[in-house]
Design a protein around this motif. Sequence first.
Motif, PDB file in Angstrom:
ATOM      1  N   ALA A   1      -1.440 -17.229   3.750  1.00 29.04           N
ATOM      2  CA  ALA A   1      -1.685 -15.989   3.142  1.00 29.04           C
ATOM      3  C   ALA A   1      -3.144 -15.586   3.432  1.00 29.04           C
ATOM      4  O   ALA A   1      -3.251 -13.992   3.473  1.00 29.04           O
ATOM      5  CB  ALA A   1      -1.909 -16.121   1.603  1.00 29.04           C
ATOM      6  N   ILE A   2      -4.114 -16.324   3.590  1.00 30.97           N
ATOM      7  CA  ILE A   2      -5.272 -15.745   3.974  1.00 30.97           C
ATOM      8  C   ILE A   2      -5.235 -15.309   5.601  1.00 30.97           C
ATOM      9  O   ILE A   2      -6.197 -14.413   5.919  1.00 30.97           O
ATOM     10  CB  ILE A   2      -6.329 -16.952   4.162  1.00 30.97           C
TER      11      ILE A   2
ATOM     12  N   LEU B   1      -1.526  -7.771   4.151  1.00 29.44           N
ATOM     13  CA  LEU B   1      -1.102  -6.363   3.648  1.00 29.44           C
ATOM     14  C   LEU B   1      -0.271  -6.405   2.382  1.00 29.44           C
ATOM     15  O   LEU B   1      -0.331  -5.210   1.718  1.00 29.44           O
ATOM     16  CB  LEU B   1      -0.659  -5.726   4.790  1.00 29.44           C
ATOM     17  N   ALA B   2       0.920  -7.153   2.551  1.00 28.19           N
ATOM     18  CA  ALA B   2       1.670  -7.243   1.449  1.00 28.19           C
ATOM     19  C   ALA B   2       1.202  -7.653   0.125  1.00 28.19           C
ATOM     20  O   ALA B   2       1.361  -6.971  -1.008  1.00 28.19           O
ATOM     21  CB  ALA B   2       2.676  -8.041   1.751  1.00 28.19           C
ATOM     22  N   LEU B   3       0.359  -8.712   0.174  1.00 25.40           N
ATOM     23  CA  LEU B   3      -0.671  -9.074  -0.962  1.00 25.40           C
ATOM     24  C   LEU B   3      -1.645  -7.837  -1.461  1.00 25.40           C
ATOM     25  O   LEU B   3      -1.490  -7.420  -2.510  1.00 25.40           O
ATOM     26  CB  LEU B   3      -1.580 -10.213  -0.642  1.00 25.40           C
ATOM     27  N   GLN B   4      -2.150  -7.205  -0.517  1.00 18.14           N
ATOM     28  CA  GLN B   4      -2.930  -6.083  -0.957  1.00 18.14           C
ATOM     29  C   GLN B   4      -1.982  -4.848  -1.628  1.00 18.14           C
ATOM     30  O   GLN B   4      -2.413  -4.101  -2.724  1.00 18.14           O
ATOM     31  CB  GLN B   4      -3.403  -5.454   0.441  1.00 18.14           C
ATOM     32  N   GLU B   5      -0.785  -4.552  -1.109  1.00 23.17           N
ATOM     33  CA  GLU B   5       0.103  -3.522  -1.586  1.00 23.17           C
ATOM     34  C   GLU B   5       0.610  -3.845  -2.987  1.00 23.17           C
ATOM     35  O   GLU B   5       0.739  -3.275  -3.874  1.00 23.17           O
ATOM     36  CB  GLU B   5       0.930  -3.403  -0.745  1.00 23.17           C
TER      37      GLU B   5
ATOM     38  N   PHE C   1      -5.979  -8.299  -6.172  1.00 23.96           N
ATOM     39  CA  PHE C   1      -5.913  -9.748  -5.538  1.00 23.96           C
ATOM     40  C   PHE C   1      -7.430 -10.105  -4.640  1.00 23.96           C
ATOM     41  O   PHE C   1      -7.475 -11.006  -4.046  1.00 23.96           O
ATOM     42  CB  PHE C   1      -4.772 -10.323  -5.117  1.00 23.96           C
ATOM     43  N   CYS C   2      -8.216  -8.822  -4.469  1.00 20.94           N
ATOM     44  CA  CYS C   2      -9.437  -8.752  -3.570  1.00 20.94           C
ATOM     45  C   CYS C   2      -9.082  -9.235  -2.420  1.00 20.94           C
ATOM     46  O   CYS C   2      -9.699 -10.044  -1.758  1.00 20.94           O
ATOM     47  CB  CYS C   2     -10.579  -9.902  -4.345  1.00 20.94           C
ATOM     48  N   VAL C   3      -7.897  -8.529  -1.930  1.00 19.11           N
ATOM     49  CA  VAL C   3      -7.565  -8.965  -0.431  1.00 19.11           C
ATOM     50  C   VAL C   3      -7.886  -7.504   0.247  1.00 19.11           C
ATOM     51  O   VAL C   3      -7.432  -6.464  -0.181  1.00 19.11           O
ATOM     52  CB  VAL C   3      -6.128  -8.979  -0.213  1.00 19.11           C
ATOM     53  N   HIS C   4      -8.597  -7.658   1.381  1.00 16.88           N
ATOM     54  CA  HIS C   4      -8.964  -5.987   2.323  1.00 16.88           C
ATOM     55  C   HIS C   4      -8.712  -6.457   3.625  1.00 16.88           C
ATOM     56  O   HIS C   4      -9.416  -7.065   4.404  1.00 16.88           O
ATOM     57  CB  HIS C   4     -10.300  -6.102   2.155  1.00 16.88           C
ATOM     58  N   GLU C   5      -7.315  -5.847   3.982  1.00 12.78           N
ATOM     59  CA  GLU C   5      -6.783  -6.062   5.203  1.00 12.78           C
ATOM     60  C   GLU C   5      -6.441  -4.671   5.724  1.00 12.78           C
ATOM     61  O   GLU C   5      -5.918  -3.914   5.200  1.00 12.78           O
ATOM     62  CB  GLU C   5      -5.401  -6.783   5.353  1.00 12.78           C
ATOM     63  N   LYS C   6      -7.098  -4.415   7.055  1.00 15.10           N
ATOM     64  CA  LYS C   6      -7.026  -2.986   7.682  1.00 15.10           C
ATOM     65  C   LYS C   6      -5.544  -3.013   8.173  1.00 15.10           C
ATOM     66  O   LYS C   6      -5.246  -3.823   8.849  1.00 15.10           O
ATOM     67  CB  LYS C   6      -8.154  -2.676   8.587  1.00 15.10           C
ATOM     68  N   LYS C   7      -5.034  -1.741   8.168  1.00 11.12           N
ATOM     69  CA  LYS C   7      -3.752  -1.560   8.508  1.00 11.12           C
ATOM     70  C   LYS C   7      -3.891  -1.299  10.150  1.00 11.12           C
ATOM     71  O   LYS C   7      -4.935  -0.502  10.476  1.00 11.12           O
ATOM     72  CB  LYS C   7      -3.118  -0.262   7.824  1.00 11.12           C
ATOM     73  N   ASP C   8      -3.015  -1.662  10.937  1.00 12.60           N
ATOM     74  CA  ASP C   8      -2.832  -1.162  12.206  1.00 12.60           C
ATOM     75  C   ASP C   8      -2.581   0.120  12.532  1.00 12.60           C
ATOM     76  O   ASP C   8      -1.837   0.960  11.809  1.00 12.60           O
ATOM     77  CB  ASP C   8      -1.973  -1.935  13.101  1.00 12.60           C
ATOM     78  N   ASP C   9      -3.475   0.785  13.414  1.00 10.06           N
ATOM     79  CA  ASP C   9      -3.509   2.352  13.458  1.00 10.06           C
ATOM     80  C   ASP C   9      -2.406   2.716  14.570  1.00 10.06           C
ATOM     81  O   ASP C   9      -2.895   3.373  15.472  1.00 10.06           O
ATOM     82  CB  ASP C   9      -4.595   2.951  13.655  1.00 10.06           C
ATOM     83  N   ASP C  10      -1.135   2.166  14.021  1.00 10.27           N
ATOM     84  CA  ASP C  10      -0.081   2.529  15.213  1.00 10.27           C
ATOM     85  C   ASP C  10       1.073   3.511  14.700  1.00 10.27           C
ATOM     86  O   ASP C  10       2.146   3.609  15.107  1.00 10.27           O
ATOM     87  CB  ASP C  10       0.727   1.144  15.475  1.00 10.27           C
ATOM     88  N   SER C  11       0.844   4.106  13.304  1.00 16.45           N
ATOM     89  CA  SER C  11       1.679   4.861  12.983  1.00 16.45           C
ATOM     90  C   SER C  11       1.998   6.322  13.643  1.00 16.45           C
ATOM     91  O   SER C  11       3.111   6.703  13.723  1.00 16.45           O
ATOM     92  CB  SER C  11       1.278   5.216  11.283  1.00 16.45           C
ATOM     93  N   LYS C  12       0.667   6.651  14.009  1.00 20.57           N
ATOM     94  CA  LYS C  12       0.969   7.885  15.067  1.00 20.57           C
ATOM     95  C   LYS C  12       1.704   7.606  16.167  1.00 20.57           C
ATOM     96  O   LYS C  12       2.576   8.344  16.486  1.00 20.57           O
ATOM     97  CB  LYS C  12      -0.411   8.274  15.640  1.00 20.57           C
ATOM     98  N   SER C  13       1.545   6.598  16.919  1.00 23.57           N
ATOM     99  CA  SER C  13       2.351   6.149  18.235  1.00 23.57           C
ATOM    100  C   SER C  13       3.692   5.989  18.011  1.00 23.57           C
ATOM    101  O   SER C  13       4.723   6.667  18.568  1.00 23.57           O
ATOM    102  CB  SER C  13       1.730   5.222  18.776  1.00 23.57           C
ATOM    103  N   THR C  14       4.049   5.344  16.768  1.00 27.64           N
ATOM    104  CA  THR C  14       5.447   5.094  16.359  1.00 27.64           C
ATOM    105  C   THR C  14       6.163   6.488  16.090  1.00 27.64           C
ATOM    106  O   THR C  14       7.294   6.680  16.400  1.00 27.64           O
ATOM    107  CB  THR C  14       5.455   4.249  15.188  1.00 27.64           C
ATOM    108  N   LYS C  15       5.501   7.463  15.176  1.00 29.31           N
ATOM    109  CA  LYS C  15       5.927   8.679  14.953  1.00 29.31           C
ATOM    110  C   LYS C  15       6.044   9.330  16.217  1.00 29.31           C
ATOM    111  O   LYS C  15       7.226  10.143  16.334  1.00 29.31           O
ATOM    112  CB  LYS C  15       4.956   9.334  14.239  1.00 29.31           C
ATOM    113  N   THR C  16       5.204   9.186  16.969  1.00 32.76           N
ATOM    114  CA  THR C  16       5.319  10.218  18.477  1.00 32.76           C
ATOM    115  C   THR C  16       6.596   9.757  19.224  1.00 32.76           C
ATOM    116  O   THR C  16       7.376  10.336  19.584  1.00 32.76           O
ATOM    117  CB  THR C  16       4.253   9.906  19.222  1.00 32.76           C
ATOM    118  N   GLU C  17       6.734   8.271  19.156  1.00 26.75           N
ATOM    119  CA  GLU C  17       7.898   7.796  20.152  1.00 26.75           C
ATOM    120  C   GLU C  17       9.505   8.177  19.180  1.00 26.75           C
ATOM    121  O   GLU C  17      10.190   8.529  20.032  1.00 26.75           O
ATOM    122  CB  GLU C  17       7.583   6.242  20.183  1.00 26.75           C
TER     123      GLU C  17
END
Length: 376
Positions: A340-341, A348-352, A357-373
């Motif tokens: 979990a740690i 990310l799932a814990l955070q959502e 629960f005091c979990v701070h995980e940055k999301k990968d900035d791959d949404s744009k590339s995925t959308k473009t593809e």
Amino acid sequence: MAIGTRNVSEALPFRGGGGVEFGYPEGFTLLDMVPDEMKPFIHSHWSKFPPVNPMWHYLLGVIFLFLGFFSIIGNGMVIYLFSCKKNLRSPANMFVVNLAFSDVMMMISQFPMYVYNCFNGGFWALGPLACQIHAFGGALFGLCSLMTLAAVGYDRYCVIVKAFDGGHISATKAFFIILLCWAYATGVSIPPFLGWNSYVPEGILTSCSFDYMSRDWGTRSFGLFLFIMCYCFPLTIIIFVYSQIVGAIRAHEKALREQAKKMNVENLRSNADANKQSAEVRIAKVAVSNVFLWLLTWTPYAAVVMMGLFGDQDKMTPLVSALPGLIAKTASVYNPMMYAISHPKFRLALQEVWPWFCVHEKKDDDSKSTKTENEK
């Protein structure tokens, strides 16, 4: 209340020469604490020792109560997140969930009986059948967790070492490996019911396990079988796969540095590639840490078993025998915590699901590339 041939009311307190003293009468042994129906199942070795201080029963009972609570909560969270988050349902995470399931089932089968015995006189008070169920549950689920840890290592080996050879494990293959883990654990846990060894009370007599105190060949041969199948074999797999992982990462890094030097550049990786490699290295490090913890957890118990079968049994006091078993069960607590740690997608799932629960995980900035593809 009468216990066996002695009366516990004699024991604590009893009146000595000058007044009231708290302790056990002279000659009172550990075996005198157990009911008559359990005495045929207890090795005579334990009759050499007086009952342990009742403080140990209460202390171990409280510790086990906390272990059970945190194990059920931690592993339950992992199972729940896997069931409600589709992006977690990968072949690799199938092993993580199987590990969580076997860990939580191991603790459910162990801690209620253990805690009850600790707070109900400090001896096995649930009868022979419950003793066998308790021991079988610990063996089955504990060994399945061990083999699943080896499977997690094998999955990491396929991802990092065999990535270019199409070595990724499919969901079907992962499911087959999980079935194999359960079959393996069942095959090792069943023989005591068929006469090869037996499940008996151990240590301070609040828990049950394999017989590792008898010196007949049947008991010793099963002890060797257990040592090889439950300790040496998974350890060999784990050492091999993680040594290969570390070697592959080092070789890859060395090749990149040499190529960059030839091309007069500082780094050959793009940011995305660098982040991906960093994640793989982090996962490998976490897995190696899990294996190291596994060694610390299970080696004392393996040493106690071998000492009981082949070593100096005079050193096998009730507490020396009981504590390694308790240490081994801590694995069901730290496994979900480690994943979990450390696992970004689980974090990310814990955070959502549980923002508090005091979990701070940055999301990968791959949404744009995925959308473009996708748009292409």
